[in-house]
Design an enzyme around this catalytic site. Structure first.
Site, PDB file in Angstrom:
ATOM      1  N   GLY A  42       0.690  -1.154  -0.133  1.00  0.00           N
ATOM      2  CA  GLY A  42       0.096  -0.152  -0.185  1.00  0.00           C
ATOM      3  C   GLY A  42       0.773   1.401  -0.042  1.00  0.00           C
ATOM      4  N   GLU A  99       3.622   4.488   6.224  1.00  0.00           N
ATOM      5  CA  GLU A  99       2.321   3.802   6.139  1.00  0.00           C
ATOM      6  C   GLU A  99       1.573   4.532   5.139  1.00  0.00           C
ATOM      7  OE1 GLU A  99       0.689   0.978   6.281  1.00  0.00           O
ATOM      8  OE2 GLU A  99       0.920   0.053   8.212  1.00  0.00           O
ATOM      9  N   ASP A 100       0.467   3.526   4.399  1.00  0.00           N
ATOM     10  CA  ASP A 100      -0.401   4.308   3.641  1.00  0.00           C
ATOM     11  C   ASP A 100      -1.761   4.853   4.454  1.00  0.00           C
ATOM     12  OD1 ASP A 100      -1.453   1.694   4.546  1.00  0.00           O
ATOM     13  OD2 ASP A 100      -1.884   0.971   2.500  1.00  0.00           O
ATOM     14  N   ASP A 103      -5.935   2.897  10.494  1.00  0.00           N
ATOM     15  CA  ASP A 103      -7.444   2.721  10.411  1.00  0.00           C
ATOM     16  C   ASP A 103      -7.665   2.322  12.051  1.00  0.00           C
ATOM     17  OD1 ASP A 103      -9.851   2.036   9.366  1.00  0.00           O
ATOM     18  OD2 ASP A 103      -9.624   0.273   9.169  1.00  0.00           O
ATOM     19  N   GLY A 105      -5.434   0.978  13.850  1.00  0.00           N
ATOM     20  CA  GLY A 105      -4.250   1.043  14.560  1.00  0.00           C
ATOM     21  C   GLY A 105      -3.683  -0.397  15.024  1.00  0.00           C
ATOM     22  N   THR A 107      -2.422  -2.482  13.092  1.00  0.00           N
ATOM     23  CA  THR A 107      -1.310  -3.093  12.262  1.00  0.00           C
ATOM     24  C   THR A 107      -0.120  -2.195  12.583  1.00  0.00           C
ATOM     25  OG1 THR A 107      -2.569  -3.554  10.441  1.00  0.00           O
ATOM     26  CG2 THR A 107      -0.319  -3.344  10.132  1.00  0.00           C
ATOM     27  N   LEU A 108      -0.221  -0.742  12.983  1.00  0.00           N
ATOM     28  CA  LEU A 108       0.743  -0.034  13.342  1.00  0.00           C
ATOM     29  C   LEU A 108       1.136  -0.474  14.776  1.00  0.00           C
ATOM     30  CD1 LEU A 108       2.231   2.799  12.916  1.00  0.00           C
ATOM     31  CD2 LEU A 108       0.336   3.596  14.290  1.00  0.00           C
ATOM     32  N   LYS A 131      -7.273   7.638   9.694  1.00  0.00           N
ATOM     33  CA  LYS A 131      -9.123   7.586  10.068  1.00  0.00           C
ATOM     34  C   LYS A 131      -9.272   7.510  11.321  1.00  0.00           C
ATOM     35  CE  LYS A 131      -9.906   4.134   6.940  1.00  0.00           C
ATOM     36  NZ  LYS A 131     -10.897   3.235   6.107  1.00  0.00           N
ATOM     37  N   PHE A 153     -14.237   3.740   3.287  1.00  0.00           N
ATOM     38  CA  PHE A 153     -13.098   2.740   2.813  1.00  0.00           C
ATOM     39  C   PHE A 153     -12.505   3.425   1.489  1.00  0.00           C
ATOM     40  CE2 PHE A 153     -10.862  -0.952   0.826  1.00  0.00           C
ATOM     41  CZ  PHE A 153     -10.442  -1.260   1.656  1.00  0.00           C
ATOM     42  N   ASP A 160      -5.856  -0.669  -1.997  1.00  0.00           N
ATOM     43  CA  ASP A 160      -6.568  -1.480  -2.712  1.00  0.00           C
ATOM     44  C   ASP A 160      -7.847  -1.872  -2.149  1.00  0.00           C
ATOM     45  OD1 ASP A 160      -5.132  -3.116  -0.633  1.00  0.00           O
ATOM     46  OD2 ASP A 160      -5.995  -4.756  -1.531  1.00  0.00           O
ATOM     47  N   ARG A 166      -5.100   0.012  -6.888  1.00  0.00           N
ATOM     48  CA  ARG A 166      -3.722   0.495  -6.293  1.00  0.00           C
ATOM     49  C   ARG A 166      -3.290   1.740  -7.386  1.00  0.00           C
ATOM     50  NH1 ARG A 166      -2.057  -2.489  -2.030  1.00  0.00           N
ATOM     51  NH2 ARG A 166      -2.245  -4.577  -1.848  1.00  0.00           N
TER      52      ARG A 166
HETATM   53  P1  IMP Z   1      -5.511  -1.183  10.717  1.00  0.00           P
HETATM   54  O1  IMP Z   1      -4.588  -2.326  11.259  1.00  0.00           O
HETATM   55  O2  IMP Z   1      -6.939  -1.240  10.976  1.00  0.00           O
HETATM   56  O3  IMP Z   1      -4.904   0.195  11.202  1.00  0.00           O
HETATM   57  O4  IMP Z   1      -5.250  -1.347   9.217  1.00  0.00           O
HETATM   58  C1  IMP Z   1      -4.161  -0.815   8.656  1.00  0.00           C
HETATM   59  C2  IMP Z   1      -4.320  -1.576   7.146  1.00  0.00           C
HETATM   60  O5  IMP Z   1      -5.443  -1.943   6.638  1.00  0.00           O
HETATM   61  C3  IMP Z   1      -3.517  -0.577   6.207  1.00  0.00           C
HETATM   62  O6  IMP Z   1      -2.119  -0.414   6.048  1.00  0.00           O
HETATM   63  C4  IMP Z   1      -4.149  -0.727   4.832  1.00  0.00           C
HETATM   64  O7  IMP Z   1      -3.430  -1.674   4.091  1.00  0.00           O
HETATM   65  C5  IMP Z   1      -5.560  -1.451   5.416  1.00  0.00           C
HETATM   66  N1  IMP Z   1      -6.622  -0.557   5.096  1.00  0.00           N
HETATM   67  C6  IMP Z   1      -7.084   0.149   6.215  1.00  0.00           C
HETATM   68  N2  IMP Z   1      -8.238   0.851   5.787  1.00  0.00           N
HETATM   69  C7  IMP Z   1      -8.241   1.001   4.393  1.00  0.00           C
HETATM   70  C8  IMP Z   1      -8.990   1.547   3.427  1.00  0.00           C
HETATM   71  O8  IMP Z   1      -9.799   2.519   3.705  1.00  0.00           O
HETATM   72  N3  IMP Z   1      -8.578   1.226   2.168  1.00  0.00           N
HETATM   73  C9  IMP Z   1      -7.650   0.336   1.848  1.00  0.00           C
HETATM   74  N4  IMP Z   1      -6.903  -0.398   2.866  1.00  0.00           N
HETATM   75  C10 IMP Z   1      -7.364   0.033   4.003  1.00  0.00           C
HETATM   76 MG    MG Z   2      -1.046  -1.490   4.472  1.00  0.00          MG
END
Ligand code: IMP
Ligand code: MG
Length: 176
Positions: A42, A99-100, A103, A105, A107-108, A131, A153, A160, A166
Site C-alpha cells: 500500500g 504507512e498508507d 485505520d 491502529g 497493524t501499526l 482515519k 473505505f 487496494d 492501487r
Molecule cells: P489497521 O490495522 O486497521 O490500522 O489497518 C491498517 C491496514 O489496513 C492499512 O495499512 C491498509 O493496508 C488497510 N486499510 C485500512 N483501511 C483501508 C482503506 O480504507 N482502504 C484500503 N486499505 C485499508
Molecule cells: Mg497497508
C-alpha cells in the site's frame, strides 16, 4: 460488480500534500540521516513520492517490508504476518515508518513493537491517511499525516480493495 468509486483527493492535491510532508521532514532531519521504512504494498506509491520530496540535506536510505493484515475483508484482523522482512539493520538509526493508512491502529501497534526490537535510535510514523474515528488501538499517533479522513473505505494511490485500484493516481472512496 456494483462497486462505485468517488473522488476524494485528485492527483494534484495528493502531490501537493506529499510535497509539504517532504518539506517538513526535510526541515526536521536536515543535516542528519533517515531510514524510510515502507510497508508494502500500500505505501509503495507514497514512499517513492515522499522520498523524492525530501531534500538532499537529509541522507536518506530506503527499506521495504511486506506484511499481511487484511486478507480480502475490509476489517483488520490485528494479526500481522511478515512476508518479507527488512534487509538493512536499524540499530542506532533514525527511522521513519511510512504507512498508507492508519485505520484501527492494530497493524501499526504490531509493527512498532516489532521495529523497536531492532533498536533504532528513533522511530517516527508517517501515514498518508489517518482515519481517527476507526481507532481501536490508541498507543501511537502519526508524527506526520497527509490527510485525516472520515470513516470511509478508500482506494487508489497504493490502497487496494482485493488488490484492485492501487494504480489510481488519486484517492477515491469505495461504495460496495
Ligand atoms: P489497521 O490495522 O486497521 O490500522 O489497518 C491498517 C491496514 O489496513 C492499512 O495499512 C491498509 O493496508 C488497510 N486499510 C485500512 N483501511 C483501508 C482503506 O480504507 N482502504 C484500503 N486499505 C485499508
Ligand atoms: Mg497497508
Amino acid at each position: 460488480m456494483g462497486e462505485t468509486i468517488s473522488l476524494m483527493f485528485d492527483a494534484q492535491t495528493v502531490a501537493e500534500r506529499v510535497g509539504e510532508l517532504g518539506a517538513q521532514i526535510t526541515r526536521d532531519y536536515a543535516g542528519g540521516a533517515l531510514t524510510l521504512i515502507c510497508v508494502l504494498k500500500g505505501a509503495a506509491f507514497f514512499l517513492t513520492d515522499l522520498s523524492r520530496a525530501i531534500g538532499g540535506e537529509v541522507d536518506v536510505e530506503l527499506d521495504f517490508m511486506d506484511i499481511s493484515s487484511y486478507g480480502a475483508k475490509t476489517e483488520s484482523s490485528g494479526i500481522i504476518k511478515i512476508n518479507k522482512d527488512l534487509t538493512l539493520p536499524l540499530k542506532g538509526k533514525h527511522c521513519l515508518l511510512v504507512e498508507d493508512i492508519i485505520d484501527s491502529g492494530r497493524t501499526l501497534g504490531h509493527l512498532i513493537k516489532y521495529l523497536c526490537l531492532k533498536e533504532p535510535a528513533s522511530l517516527k510514523i508517517c501515514a498518508f491517511l489517518d482515519k481517527p474515528a476507526r481507532r481501536v488501538v490508541f498507543d501511537h499517533v502519526p508524527d506526520y499525516a497527509g490527510f485525516c479522513i472520515a470513516d470511509k473505505f478508500v482506494v487508489g494511490y497504493g490502497l487496494d480493495f482485493n488488490e484492485r485500484y492501487r494504480n489510481l493516481a488519486g484517492i477515491y472512496s469505495l461504495d460496495l
